[in-house]
Design a protein around this motif. Sequence first.
Motif, PDB file in Angstrom:
ATOM      1  N   ARG A 379       0.820  -1.214   0.000  1.00 47.50           N
ATOM      2  CA  ARG A 379       0.000   0.000   0.000  1.00 47.50           C
ATOM      3  C   ARG A 379       0.853   1.263   0.000  1.00 47.50           C
ATOM      4  NH1 ARG A 379      -4.777   1.469   4.402  1.00 47.50           N
ATOM      5  NH2 ARG A 379      -5.397   3.471   3.442  1.00 47.50           N
ATOM      6  N   ASN A 380       1.918   1.263   0.786  1.00 46.13           N
ATOM      7  CA  ASN A 380       2.750   2.465   0.905  1.00 46.13           C
ATOM      8  C   ASN A 380       4.212   2.208   0.594  1.00 46.13           C
ATOM      9  OD1 ASN A 380       0.629   4.274   1.966  1.00 46.13           O
ATOM     10  ND2 ASN A 380       0.675   2.907   3.745  1.00 46.13           N
ATOM     11  N   TRP A 381       4.514   1.088  -0.028  1.00 44.36           N
ATOM     12  CA  TRP A 381       5.927   0.771  -0.250  1.00 44.36           C
ATOM     13  C   TRP A 381       6.128   0.007  -1.542  1.00 44.36           C
ATOM     14  CZ3 TRP A 381       7.075  -4.381  -0.810  1.00 44.36           C
ATOM     15  CH2 TRP A 381       6.125  -5.282  -0.345  1.00 44.36           C
ATOM     16  N   GLU A 382       7.340   0.071  -2.055  1.00 41.00           N
ATOM     17  CA  GLU A 382       7.819  -0.735  -3.161  1.00 41.00           C
ATOM     18  C   GLU A 382       9.232  -1.193  -2.822  1.00 41.00           C
ATOM     19  OE1 GLU A 382       7.710   1.427  -6.774  1.00 41.00           O
ATOM     20  OE2 GLU A 382       5.516   1.564  -6.858  1.00 41.00           O
ATOM     21  N   ALA A 383       9.573  -2.402  -3.219  1.00 35.95           N
ATOM     22  CA  ALA A 383      10.905  -2.933  -2.941  1.00 35.95           C
ATOM     23  C   ALA A 383      11.320  -3.869  -4.059  1.00 35.95           C
ATOM     24  CB  ALA A 383      10.925  -3.667  -1.592  1.00 35.95           C
ATOM     25  N   SER A 384      12.628  -4.024  -4.217  1.00 41.27           N
ATOM     26  CA  SER A 384      13.142  -4.942  -5.236  1.00 41.27           C
ATOM     27  C   SER A 384      14.516  -5.432  -4.839  1.00 41.27           C
ATOM     28  CB  SER A 384      13.205  -4.261  -6.609  1.00 41.27           C
ATOM     29  OG  SER A 384      14.149  -3.209  -6.612  1.00 41.27           O
ATOM     30  N   GLN A 416       4.262   7.539   3.077  1.00 41.20           N
ATOM     31  CA  GLN A 416       3.065   7.328   3.878  1.00 41.20           C
ATOM     32  C   GLN A 416       2.637   8.634   4.544  1.00 41.20           C
ATOM     33  OE1 GLN A 416       3.391   4.058   6.527  1.00 41.20           O
ATOM     34  NE2 GLN A 416       1.439   4.438   7.574  1.00 41.20           N
ATOM     35  N   PRO A 417       1.333   8.917   4.540  1.00 43.04           N
ATOM     36  CA  PRO A 417       0.851  10.113   5.253  1.00 43.04           C
ATOM     37  C   PRO A 417       1.093   9.973   6.757  1.00 43.04           C
ATOM     38  CG  PRO A 417      -0.802   9.274   3.715  1.00 43.04           C
ATOM     39  CD  PRO A 417       0.257   8.236   3.808  1.00 43.04           C
ATOM     40  N   LEU A 418       1.474  11.112   7.375  1.00 43.84           N
ATOM     41  CA  LEU A 418       1.647  11.183   8.825  1.00 43.84           C
ATOM     42  C   LEU A 418       0.652  12.207   9.357  1.00 43.84           C
ATOM     43  CD1 LEU A 418       5.529  11.130   9.279  1.00 43.84           C
ATOM     44  CD2 LEU A 418       3.916   9.243   9.560  1.00 43.84           C
ATOM     45  N   GLY A 419      -0.419  11.702   9.910  1.00 44.41           N
ATOM     46  CA  GLY A 419      -1.433  12.605  10.401  1.00 44.41           C
ATOM     47  C   GLY A 419      -2.147  13.312   9.262  1.00 44.41           C
ATOM     48  N   ARG A 420      -2.634  14.515   9.569  1.00 43.96           N
ATOM     49  CA  ARG A 420      -3.439  15.251   8.607  1.00 43.96           C
ATOM     50  C   ARG A 420      -2.596  16.082   7.651  1.00 43.96           C
ATOM     51  NH1 ARG A 420      -8.065  19.749  10.268  1.00 43.96           N
ATOM     52  NH2 ARG A 420      -8.651  20.332   8.117  1.00 43.96           N
ATOM     53  N   TRP A 421      -1.433  16.526   8.098  1.00 42.99           N
ATOM     54  CA  TRP A 421      -0.710  17.546   7.347  1.00 42.99           C
ATOM     55  C   TRP A 421       0.521  17.045   6.627  1.00 42.99           C
ATOM     56  CZ3 TRP A 421      -3.501  21.740   6.891  1.00 42.99           C
ATOM     57  CH2 TRP A 421      -4.403  22.077   7.891  1.00 42.99           C
ATOM     58  N   TYR A 449      12.668  11.854   3.554  1.00 41.72           N
ATOM     59  CA  TYR A 449      12.094  13.169   3.291  1.00 41.72           C
ATOM     60  C   TYR A 449      10.757  13.314   4.022  1.00 41.72           C
ATOM     61  CZ  TYR A 449       9.282  10.557  -0.098  1.00 41.72           C
ATOM     62  OH  TYR A 449       8.452   9.648  -0.703  1.00 41.72           O
ATOM     63  N   VAL A 450      10.393  14.574   4.222  1.00 40.63           N
ATOM     64  CA  VAL A 450       9.096  14.928   4.810  1.00 40.63           C
ATOM     65  C   VAL A 450       8.526  16.054   3.960  1.00 40.63           C
ATOM     66  CG1 VAL A 450       7.871  15.834   6.803  1.00 40.63           C
ATOM     67  CG2 VAL A 450       9.797  14.283   7.132  1.00 40.63           C
ATOM     68  N   SER A 451       7.256  15.939   3.580  1.00 41.70           N
ATOM     69  CA  SER A 451       6.602  16.992   2.815  1.00 41.70           C
ATOM     70  C   SER A 451       5.284  17.358   3.488  1.00 41.70           C
ATOM     71  CB  SER A 451       6.359  16.548   1.376  1.00 41.70           C
ATOM     72  OG  SER A 451       5.440  15.476   1.324  1.00 41.70           O
ATOM     73  N   MET A 452       4.802  18.533   3.130  1.00 42.78           N
ATOM     74  CA  MET A 452       3.551  19.038   3.704  1.00 42.78           C
ATOM     75  C   MET A 452       2.655  19.503   2.561  1.00 42.78           C
ATOM     76  SD  MET A 452       3.125  22.037   6.552  1.00 42.78           S
ATOM     77  CE  MET A 452       1.547  22.399   7.316  1.00 42.78           C
ATOM     78  N   PRO A 453       1.931  18.561   1.927  1.00 40.95           N
ATOM     79  CA  PRO A 453       1.080  18.944   0.784  1.00 40.95           C
ATOM     80  C   PRO A 453      -0.171  19.681   1.239  1.00 40.95           C
ATOM     81  CG  PRO A 453       0.877  16.597   1.243  1.00 40.95           C
ATOM     82  CD  PRO A 453       1.910  17.119   2.178  1.00 40.95           C
ATOM     83  N   LEU A 454      -0.263  20.919   0.820  1.00 41.63           N
ATOM     84  CA  LEU A 454      -1.437  21.742   1.110  1.00 41.63           C
ATOM     85  C   LEU A 454      -2.112  22.087  -0.203  1.00 41.63           C
ATOM     86  CD1 LEU A 454       0.311  24.191   3.612  1.00 41.63           C
ATOM     87  CD2 LEU A 454      -1.011  22.140   4.191  1.00 41.63           C
ATOM     88  N   GLN A 455      -3.425  22.015  -0.253  1.00 44.96           N
ATOM     89  CA  GLN A 455      -4.100  22.310  -1.501  1.00 44.96           C
ATOM     90  C   GLN A 455      -5.545  22.720  -1.259  1.00 44.96           C
ATOM     91  OE1 GLN A 455      -4.114  18.806  -3.931  1.00 44.96           O
ATOM     92  NE2 GLN A 455      -5.285  17.577  -2.481  1.00 44.96           N
ATOM     93  N   GLY A 456      -6.043  23.501  -2.220  1.00 40.65           N
ATOM     94  CA  GLY A 456      -7.433  23.896  -2.240  1.00 40.65           C
ATOM     95  C   GLY A 456      -7.995  23.652  -3.628  1.00 40.65           C
TER      96      GLY A 456
END
Length: 792
Positions: A379-384, A416-421, A449-456
């Motif tokens: 669901r949240n990963w790929e490996a080889s 993977q999403p971490l919480g809401r933000w 890495y860590v990202s914070m996707p914000l959108q409207g």
Amino acid sequence: MRPVFRLLPLPLAIALCLPALASDDKPESWALCPVQEVIPSFSDLPASTAGSAEAASEERAGLPIGIEGDALGGTEQNLEYQGNVVLRRGDQYLNADSLKFDQEDSTYVADGNVRYEDGSMRIIAKRARGNQADDSHVIEDIQYQLVSRRGNGGADSIQMSGAIGALNDSTYSTCDPAQRAWELSARRIEVNTDEGWGVARGATIRLGRVPVVYLPWIKFPIDDQRHTGALYPSIGTSGRNGFDYRQPIYLNLAPNYDATLTPRYMSKRGFSLGGEFRYLYEGGRGELDGTWMPRDELVRDRERDIANGAPNPFDDPLRSDNRGLLRFGGYHNLNSLWQARANMVWVSDSRYLEDSSNSLYGLASASLLSTLGLFGRGRNWEASLMADAWQLADYTISEDTLPYNRLPRLSINWDQPLGRWFTAGLDAETVRFQHGQRGDGSRLDLKPYVSMPLQGAAWYVTPTLAWRYTSYQLDDDLAASLPGGDSRPSRSLPIASLDAGLFFDRDTEIKGRSFLQTLEPRLFYLNAPYREQDGLPLFDTRPFTFSWGQLFRDNRYSGPDRQTDANQLTVAMTSRLIRNSDGFERLSASVGQIFYFDDSLVVAPGETPVESGKSAWVADANYSPTDRWTIGGSYQWDPKFRREDLASVRARYLFDNDGIVNLSYRYRRNLLEQADLSFLYPINPSWSAVGRYYYSIQDSKPLEAIAGVQWDSCCLAVRALVRRYVRNREGDLNNSLQVEFVLKGLGSAGRDTERTLRRAILGYYRDDLYLVPPSNTTPDPDDNASGPDTSP
């Protein structure tokens, strides 16, 4: 009276035995055929809902039989129906002037204008008689028409006994009887429906009234089961191979695996043997194919020329004996998450692809890649866990230029999403690199890495913070060749980016039509500090070719051996014009540029340093003035040096009757300048012209030229092509003539011209237009090109 119907499935199987020779991958076009039917329908019967003849037979078994006639006579044991006798059951219909049935000895006679129809065929006969007890039947003076597929013909008589039957003096064609362009006839055809085989004696194929093929004896399948036997041959001629004949032989080894052997004779080169083995099971499938040539006269001629003083500038290691190719591709599903895959190829020598390819792809492949590995996805990963190796396929270069083999390579990608933000992820890879000429080493690359996707509804902002750590373990010889001589170098740095965009749209009207116009500005800021990297090896890393996709990458290199330092901002804009009635994109235009605030100090060997200032402008546009016209262009302009780096123009027009014209021009500074014209032009419903002219302006020579004509009718098509193309890396040209006769519903003879035209003319199959990769404005991975066509 129900037993009378037992004779009907067998005539159906026999009538289908001639068209069973056909093997059509692409549905034939019958648009030029007459509208009227050879044998019109006899009655309005309900259509069968079954998908096959066997299913239809089972569907009828439980239905009642209705029988009627003008008069019923005879005795209780000998029934006689007279005058327009009709029997019905489901979608079956039988009609005759009279019907006699002896219930004591189970014999019957249907006499006078015997007609039969079901969902698969229609039959007209003079007389039918038989014995239901021993299941023997004779039908005389027959004409038939297939309903489930096109085809018609006749026979003097049909004799049947159980599952065994025979047709005498039978014919088959998909042509209208008044315009018999071709016909297959046979003196006698014997069939066994239990075994699924038929044997034809004295079979003749005629074009018009001229016999072109005579087969005194041939065995063939009469159902959908696979059977061992000879397939249609391929015949052609070319300047390199001379007369070229291939005869495939199919081997049905088991229900889930089979093989094909292809002996081949080339008058200028000698004999070769090709083979293909396929297998299929519930958890996977695979295919192994290869070609072997014991002695190649083409190479022998080169050897003689060199012995007589001809130059050999590349010290070409000529190999004339035991040349060939071996290739395997397959997969096995271990479970719902993991799959084992293999894609491996081997050639006998570095000239083989050039000598066996009939397109430019063979010349463009400098090396061949073989891969083997385990691949998983959740669901949240790929490996080889995989390994790959390269083989040289270009005699003009040495093995020093081959990429490193990766033996093995382990990679993990997690997101993977971490919480809401927030969204967190990790790209990790460890590889062991091997190269006999340059030295070996290992590499570990980690990029959390860590990202914070914000959108409207009309905007998005995505800040991302990553850390890249790369370390190596190098063999002494490789370490000594690098600045610093460190056998365990490493590098780590933070990478920050901000991706933001807006979506504006408005309704507008153009010439009375309603459109949605969009305006999509986008900013991408990238910041990464400088780290000295000259002491790191270059295993699998090179600079990307500058393109639209590079405007939004966090690294201008293809691999982790180099990580660009950056303080830059990309400014881009896209606008679209979308037709509201159906979503058709009438116009799309994009333009973008990078602003470099600092010089980039990371430079790969041979790379031009990136200085502060502005990058080249990148522009791409596509416009469809009508539903038939498509015009597009790509352009790169470097304002610093005031020069064009790239220019591309493409246009396409769609004619009626699947016609098409493609015109394109491509230019990349210091690399290529080419023009390409290809077309399929319908002159009238029967005749069309095809062609391609692919020209290198930089080299002042054609790369490929094709000219040909196609003639099509209801049941017969003929294609003839002349072709001239670059056949080797020295630029020598080869000439070939390809002619193919397509007997619709039966098969084809000659070279596979459709394969050549489909490759050369984009849109020769109209459906291929919807498989074309998207425009340059869409980022795409830096993948290797697909393998070459190795069919001479």
